[in-house]
Design an enzyme around this catalytic site. Structure first.
Site, PDB file in Angstrom:
ATOM      1  CB  ILE A 148     -59.446 -48.699  63.458  1.00 23.01           C
ATOM      2  CG1 ILE A 148     -60.250 -47.436  63.761  1.00 23.01           C
ATOM      3  CG2 ILE A 148     -59.143 -49.478  64.741  1.00 23.01           C
ATOM      4  CD1 ILE A 148     -61.653 -47.705  64.261  1.00 23.01           C
ATOM      5  N   PRO A 149     -56.047 -49.565  62.520  1.00 26.56           N
ATOM      6  CG  PRO A 149     -53.865 -49.039  63.158  1.00 26.56           C
ATOM      7  CD  PRO A 149     -55.279 -48.538  63.225  1.00 26.56           C
ATOM      8  CB  CYS A 150     -57.834 -54.481  63.111  1.00 31.79           C
ATOM      9  SG  CYS A 150     -58.957 -53.569  64.179  1.00 31.79           S
ATOM     10  CG  HIS A 151     -53.207 -53.711  59.060  1.00 27.76           C
ATOM     11  ND1 HIS A 151     -53.952 -52.551  59.125  1.00 27.76           N
ATOM     12  CD2 HIS A 151     -51.919 -53.333  58.868  1.00 27.76           C
ATOM     13  CE1 HIS A 151     -53.148 -51.510  58.967  1.00 27.76           C
ATOM     14  NE2 HIS A 151     -51.907 -51.959  58.810  1.00 27.76           N
ATOM     15  NE  ARG A 152     -50.083 -50.120  61.584  1.00 26.95           N
ATOM     16  CZ  ARG A 152     -50.271 -48.825  61.561  1.00 26.95           C
ATOM     17  NH1 ARG A 152     -50.590 -48.165  62.656  1.00 26.95           N
ATOM     18  NH2 ARG A 152     -50.127 -48.154  60.431  1.00 26.95           N
TER      19      ARG A 152
END
Length: 180
Positions: A148-152
């Site tokens: 789940i790419p919360c870094h984006r």
């Protein structure tokens, strides 16, 4: 393999598979990684500098679950995560989030590799124009780093905001994705 007190109890009190989460810790170019798997699938991917802190984080995220360190079972998951850092994609167990968190995570999984979205834009996409703070809280609750790419998610001005696993890791992940 580490066994918890619950697992050493008499057979009548042994937890069922739904109460057990297996995990292992490995190394990656962005720090230690912890992979955890429930009976359904991957339920956590955590990043950090200290193995003990990762184990504690997992315990806090899944209270009441029996945590079993099982490197042999998760060896392939750790290898897949290391590959994922190089080229992102995965199948995940998202049962451990609120309905709102799951909505946020679904939108995040639709953001293409190398792209970003602001907290405000993500909140608007969910029909909650004043929900940027709630989106940030959902990102912080994410136990599946990279999957789940919360870094984006970035600030409205495009600058990097906090990241559960450190802004420097967030920058490294975004830089890596920019080259893919």
């Amino acid at each position: 393999m580490n066994l918890t007190q619950t697992q050493m109890a008499p057979p009548a009190s042994v937890p069922n598979a739904f109460d057990t989460i297996s995990y292992a810790i490995g190394e990656s170019p962005i720090g230690n990684i912890l992979a955890a798997r429930s009976d359904i699938g991957v339920c956590a991917i955590l990043i950090g500098s200290d193995a003990e802190a990762l184990e504690q984080d997992l315990g806090h995220r899944f209270p009441g679950k029996v945590l079993v360190e099982d490197e042999a079972t998760l060896r392939d998951d750790l290898a897949a995560i290391a590959r994922f850092i190089e080229t992102p994609s995965v199948g995940l167990d998202l049962r451990h989030g609120t309905p709102f968190q799951q909505q946020v995570w679904d939108v995040l999984r639709s953001i293409p590799c190398g792209a970003t979205i602001s907290y405000t834009a993500l909140a608007r996409r969910l029909g909650q124009p004043n929900g940027a703070r709630a989106v940030a809280t959902a990102c912080a609750a994410n136990a599946i780093a990279l999957g789940i790419p919360c870094h984006r998610v970035v600030r409205a001005d495009g600058s990097l905001a906090g990241y559960r696993w450190g802004v420097e890791r967030k920058r490294a992940l975004l830089d890596k994705e920019a080259t893919i």
